[in-house]
Design a protein around this motif. Structure first.
Motif, PDB file in Angstrom:
ATOM      1  N   TYR A 308     -13.426  85.730  25.091  1.00 49.04           N
ATOM      2  CA  TYR A 308     -12.961  86.629  26.145  1.00 49.04           C
ATOM      3  C   TYR A 308     -11.462  86.886  26.042  1.00 49.04           C
ATOM      4  CZ  TYR A 308     -12.529  88.695  30.815  1.00 49.04           C
ATOM      5  OH  TYR A 308     -12.281  89.547  31.859  1.00 49.04           O
ATOM      6  N   VAL A 309     -10.668  85.848  25.797  1.00 48.89           N
ATOM      7  CA  VAL A 309      -9.212  86.019  25.721  1.00 48.89           C
ATOM      8  C   VAL A 309      -8.761  86.479  24.338  1.00 48.89           C
ATOM      9  CG1 VAL A 309      -8.800  84.368  27.567  1.00 48.89           C
ATOM     10  CG2 VAL A 309      -8.761  83.571  25.201  1.00 48.89           C
ATOM     11  N   GLU A 310      -9.698  86.547  23.392  1.00 47.44           N
ATOM     12  CA  GLU A 310      -9.451  87.120  22.066  1.00 47.44           C
ATOM     13  C   GLU A 310      -8.346  86.389  21.305  1.00 47.44           C
ATOM     14  OE1 GLU A 310      -8.776  91.315  22.509  1.00 47.44           O
ATOM     15  OE2 GLU A 310     -10.356  91.517  23.998  1.00 47.44           O
ATOM     16  N   SER A 311      -8.198  85.089  21.569  1.00 47.73           N
ATOM     17  CA  SER A 311      -7.139  84.326  20.898  1.00 47.73           C
ATOM     18  C   SER A 311      -7.394  82.838  21.097  1.00 47.73           C
ATOM     19  CB  SER A 311      -5.776  84.697  21.482  1.00 47.73           C
ATOM     20  OG  SER A 311      -4.771  83.814  21.021  1.00 47.73           O
ATOM     21  N   ASP A 312      -6.976  82.041  20.099  1.00 52.80           N
ATOM     22  CA  ASP A 312      -7.024  80.589  20.265  1.00 52.80           C
ATOM     23  C   ASP A 312      -5.623  80.016  20.464  1.00 52.80           C
ATOM     24  OD1 ASP A 312      -5.945  80.877  17.754  1.00 52.80           O
ATOM     25  OD2 ASP A 312      -7.487  79.701  16.716  1.00 52.80           O
ATOM     26  N   ASN A 673      -5.883  83.467  30.386  1.00 51.06           N
ATOM     27  CA  ASN A 673      -6.362  84.828  30.568  1.00 51.06           C
ATOM     28  C   ASN A 673      -5.743  85.789  29.557  1.00 51.06           C
ATOM     29  OD1 ASN A 673      -8.052  84.925  33.275  1.00 51.06           O
ATOM     30  ND2 ASN A 673      -6.403  83.441  33.575  1.00 51.06           N
ATOM     31  N   ILE A 674      -6.093  87.056  29.705  1.00 52.78           N
ATOM     32  CA  ILE A 674      -5.579  88.083  28.801  1.00 52.78           C
ATOM     33  C   ILE A 674      -5.323  89.358  29.588  1.00 52.78           C
ATOM     34  CG2 ILE A 674      -7.930  88.802  28.160  1.00 52.78           C
ATOM     35  CD1 ILE A 674      -6.793  89.545  25.384  1.00 52.78           C
ATOM     36  N   GLU A 675      -4.243  90.015  29.281  1.00 51.52           N
ATOM     37  CA  GLU A 675      -3.943  91.298  29.918  1.00 51.52           C
ATOM     38  C   GLU A 675      -4.946  92.344  29.473  1.00 51.52           C
ATOM     39  OE1 GLU A 675       0.894  90.631  30.312  1.00 51.52           O
ATOM     40  OE2 GLU A 675       0.105  91.991  28.774  1.00 51.52           O
ATOM     41  N   GLY A 676      -5.185  93.315  30.367  1.00 53.07           N
ATOM     42  CA  GLY A 676      -6.122  94.383  30.055  1.00 53.07           C
ATOM     43  C   GLY A 676      -7.547  94.096  30.477  1.00 53.07           C
ATOM     44  N   LYS A 677      -7.781  92.879  30.993  1.00 53.23           N
ATOM     45  CA  LYS A 677      -9.097  92.502  31.495  1.00 53.23           C
ATOM     46  C   LYS A 677      -8.917  91.804  32.839  1.00 53.23           C
ATOM     47  CE  LYS A 677     -11.312  91.604  26.992  1.00 53.23           C
ATOM     48  NZ  LYS A 677     -12.044  90.575  26.203  1.00 53.23           N
ATOM     49  N   PRO A 678     -10.007  91.752  33.640  1.00 54.14           N
ATOM     50  CA  PRO A 678      -9.933  90.934  34.855  1.00 54.14           C
ATOM     51  C   PRO A 678      -9.720  89.472  34.475  1.00 54.14           C
ATOM     52  CG  PRO A 678     -11.865  92.360  34.870  1.00 54.14           C
ATOM     53  CD  PRO A 678     -11.300  92.431  33.495  1.00 54.14           C
ATOM     54  N   TYR A 679      -9.198  88.681  35.398  1.00 52.61           N
ATOM     55  CA  TYR A 679      -9.079  87.254  35.095  1.00 52.61           C
ATOM     56  C   TYR A 679     -10.478  86.692  34.851  1.00 52.61           C
ATOM     57  CZ  TYR A 679     -10.717  85.379  39.607  1.00 52.61           C
ATOM     58  OH  TYR A 679     -11.482  85.024  40.676  1.00 52.61           O
ATOM     59  N   THR A 680     -10.553  85.640  34.057  1.00 51.85           N
ATOM     60  CA  THR A 680     -11.837  85.092  33.600  1.00 51.85           C
ATOM     61  C   THR A 680     -12.898  85.137  34.694  1.00 51.85           C
ATOM     62  OG1 THR A 680     -10.827  82.944  34.058  1.00 51.85           O
ATOM     63  CG2 THR A 680     -10.942  83.634  31.782  1.00 51.85           C
ATOM     64  N   PRO A 681     -13.972  85.872  34.477  1.00 51.83           N
ATOM     65  CA  PRO A 681     -14.842  86.294  35.580  1.00 51.83           C
ATOM     66  C   PRO A 681     -16.055  85.408  35.843  1.00 51.83           C
ATOM     67  CG  PRO A 681     -15.405  87.520  33.602  1.00 51.83           C
ATOM     68  CD  PRO A 681     -14.295  86.575  33.222  1.00 51.83           C
ATOM     69  N   TRP A 682     -15.954  84.098  35.574  1.00 51.55           N
ATOM     70  CA  TRP A 682     -17.181  83.313  35.732  1.00 51.55           C
ATOM     71  C   TRP A 682     -17.329  82.653  37.094  1.00 51.55           C
ATOM     72  CZ3 TRP A 682     -15.875  84.348  30.771  1.00 51.55           C
ATOM     73  CH2 TRP A 682     -14.722  83.774  30.244  1.00 51.55           C
TER      74      TRP A 682
END
Length: 708
Positions: A308-312, A673-682
């Motif tokens: 989801y955050v597209e990065s490690d 989290n990552i910009e451009g998306k909602p905060y982790t949505p679980w």
């Protein structure tokens, strides 16, 4: 004799004419510039007027603490009203009552100065006056009996309130604001930090009573004297700035290691925004509470999160957040008395059926936001403070800046509600101030616009700013806000509409499947989450024919589920039933800027502020009268914050840690989290972060402090 009388009358008329001419020549004002002050919604509102002999020529209003979307937006309108009215008898602005009343009172003070009027308090008539006002709650008003005796406010008795239905912090206003108003005998008494809206309602109740008693509220704005002394507190291993959820959990973890800990909190109560949450995400807890629970698979959660955050880049932190969420929750349950029960599935993946737990409410009590849990935070803090004789904490104390010895952080400077300055010295500092939702400038820089909020707006980015001033950098500051709630933007909290009428207005805003238009005049993408809607609002647009059909036939079945999560106002309606009073509902909606009425596409485009051609295409080129009902997202917090490592050390731009500065909670949640998306949505992740970051930051800060 008759001739003498005629001459005498002529002379008297001449004298009278001369007096009138002289008065007109001198005018009603002494030309100059004059300023008055009164308490508004968030703080002091000042009105400065410049006059010539007969008129108000310039007006400026300053009220930086008024809410940007309501009180702040009303200031320009109020300026125009003053210029038009040329006196203090202005209408005010619907939905901004507190700001309007403050402007009227401050304006009267300024004009009294311009006219040379010495304003003394008018004697009040003894009596007990029953009054009502709107507070924080959107489910009902506050009623009170205010007793005036011997020209003093002698008692304020709340006879009905709905504030406790919509949150736990309002009680601090009832406990503190009432006594302070009576003690100070002044409407200029500061609001209770964190309970501003309820405090203002109590002030308004008293103001109404003063009017009913024959007085003028503008005469009850005596400034409350503040202290100017400085107190030094020294010898601490850890200083915690902010005692919401993450700050309390940091304090507990640090104190449990044996560190000397001091905490400060801007609000008048503990718990902050965490006191409005359902509970945290939890995986792999060993507590007996969950002995029959099969938790979501942590590997699946972790991999989903990294994808989801597209990065490690922050994989070590995300690993802690997943695999140790249960470990840290168990620690606080075992050592500090936190209580949880029951499980909730995840928003993101139904197969994560055992993922999110609930707080246990005090004596089974709950409000709109879930179980009442302030008692758990209070209990944990009392236990942590008792672990060391030197430990302590202080409410209603606002951190202003970090203290330095050269480049090294050595403490925190803060100011108490009574004006006392505190210099608190310690080896390490934990920033836990709750993010930046209360700073409109920071919000607009990162999101482009300020959404409506149900968050604690005292969370004004102070911790993030202090971290930046110390050389720290930020991480994913522009992550989309936490928004799960939709409603009309300006809740009608008074009796201008009944609860059922409010339900109709809300349904017009919330219904899905009608013509929904973005702020750009385009069709709203129905797949967008609330946090990704442009400008965090949209318009459900109805033609005049549709409105007439609602009046004669009623809402279709499509409207049956059009309700707001958490923010319903207690009313209801029946589908397929004529709404005969719809004109009244829409009219009041327009007064509160929840409804736009337009005579054409061009008119509607101008009111929305979008391109006419785009809107015309969206509406099919149909020319008619339109009603656009506004639907707004309500956020309860920010996400992005300071960059931190796995110990919650604040990082510089080059990646090196500031060794004795830490950030937890929403002051640092951008790392997950990552910009451009909602905060982790679980679901439950933000509250889980308070436990994870609180544990890690508290232990690391204590370890640093104890080794110095």
């Amino acid at each position: 004799m008759k001739k003498v009388l005629c001459l005498l009358m002529s002379a008297m008329m001449a004298l009278s004419l001369s007096a009138c001419t002289k008065e007109n020549a001198e005018g009603i004002y002494t030309p100059g510039t004059y300023t008055g002050e009164a308490q508004g919604f968030g703080g002091t509102v000042s009105v400065t007027v410049t006059t010539d002999a007969d008129s108000i020529t310039e007006v400026t209003i300053e009220g930086s603490d008024e809410t940007p979307n309501i009180g702040g937006a009303a200031l320009e309108t109020l300026i125009e009203q003053i210029k038009t009215a040329q006196n203090s008898e202005i209408d005010g602005v619907s939905g901004a009552t507190m700001t309007s009343n403050a402007v009227k009172a401050a304006l009267k003070q300024a004009l009294d100065q311009a006219m040379g009027v010495v304003s003394e308090q008018t004697a009040l008539n003894d009596g007990t006056y029953s009054v009502k006002s709107t507070g924080y709650s959107w489910t009902g008003m506050i009623s009170a009996d205010v007793t005036i005796k011997d020209n003093k406010i002698s008692a304020i008795t709340i006879t009905e309130e709905h504030e406790s239905e919509t949150g736990e912090i309002a009680q601090t206003a009832f406990d503190l604001m009432i006594d302070r108003l009576i003690e100070n005998q002044s409407l200029a008494t500061d609001t209770i930090s964190g309970a501003t809206t309820t405090s203002n309602a109590i002030r308004d109740l008293v103001s109404q009573a003063i009017v009913l008693a024959g007085g003028d509220p503008a005469q009850w704005q005596k400034a409350v004297e503040k202290k100017s002394d400085t107190v030094k507190l020294e010898g601490y291993d850890v200083i915690v700035v902010g005692l919401g959820g993450s700050g309390i959990l940091s304090y507990c973890a640090a104190a449990d290691t044996g560190a000397n800990v001091f905490g400060i909190e801007k609000a008048a109560k503990l718990g902050g925004q965490s006191a409005t949450t359902t509970g945290p995400m939890v995986i792999n807890s060993k507590s007996a509470v969950y002995e029959d629970v099969t938790f979501a698979n942590p590997d699946d959660v972790y991999n989903t999160w990294i994808d989801y955050v597209e990065s490690d880049a922050k994989a070590d932190i995300i690993h802690e957040a997943v695999y140790n969420s249960g470990t840290y929750l168990d620690y606080y349950m075992e050592n500090f008395g936190f209580e949880f029960a029951g499980m909730i599935m995840s928003f993101a993946k139904p197969e994560w059926s055992q993922f999110w737990t609930r707080y246990v409410g005090e004596d089974g009590k709950a409000n709109i936001f879930g179980p009442q849990k302030t008692n758990q935070f209070d209990r944990a803090m009392e236990k942590a403070a008792a672990l060391n004789d030197k430990n302590g904490y202080q409410l209603e104390t606002t951190a202003e800046e970090l203290l330095y010895d050269g480049d090294k952080i050595v403490g925190v400077k803060a100011v108490g509600y009574d004006g006392t300055t505190y210099e608190i010295y310690g080896d390490s500092v934990i920033l836990a101030t709750g993010g930046y939702i209360g700073d409109a400038k920071m919000v607009e820089e990162n999101w482009g616009t300020m959404p409506n909020t149900v968050a604690a707006t005292i969370n004004d980015g102070a911790g993030i700013k202090m971290g930046q001033a110390a050389g720290g950098t930020t991480y994913m500051m522009a992550v989309a806000p936490m928004i799960h709630i939709l409603q009309v933007p300006n809740m009608i909290k008074n009796d201008d509409l009944s609860a059922d009428q409010k339900a109709v207005l809300s349904a017009l805003a919330l219904v899905k499947g009608e013509k929904a238009v973005t702020i750009h005049g385009e069709d709203l993408d129905p797949t967008l989450t609330e946090a990704m809607i442009p400008g965090y609002k949209y318009y459900n647009v109805y033609t005049e024919d549709q409105i007439n059909e609602f009046k004669t036939v009623g809402f279709s079945e499509n409207f049956g589920s059009a309700t707001s999560m958490f923010m319903g106002q207690g009313g209801s309606f029946t589908v397929d039933t004529p709404i005969a009073d719809l004109d009244t509902i829409l009219e009041v909606g327009m007064q509160y800027n929840n409804v736009l009425k337009a005579s054409s596409v061009s008119d509607l485009a101008a009111q929305i502020g979008c391109d006419e051609a785009v809107l015309s295409a969206t509406l099919g080129g149909n020319e008619t009268t339109y009603y656009a009902v506004i639907c707004s997202g309500y956020t309860y917090g920010t996400v992005g914050g300071l960059d931190v490592d796995v110990n919650m050390n604040v990082l510089r731009a080059d990646g090196t840690p500031i060794e004795n500065l830490f950030a937890v909670g929403t002051d640092s949640m951008g790392v997950e989290n990552i910009e451009g998306k909602p905060y982790t949505p679980w679901g439950g992740q933000a509250q889980s972060w308070t436990f994870v970051s609180g544990y890690l930051g508290g232990h690391a800060a204590a370890e640093y402090g104890l080794t110095k």
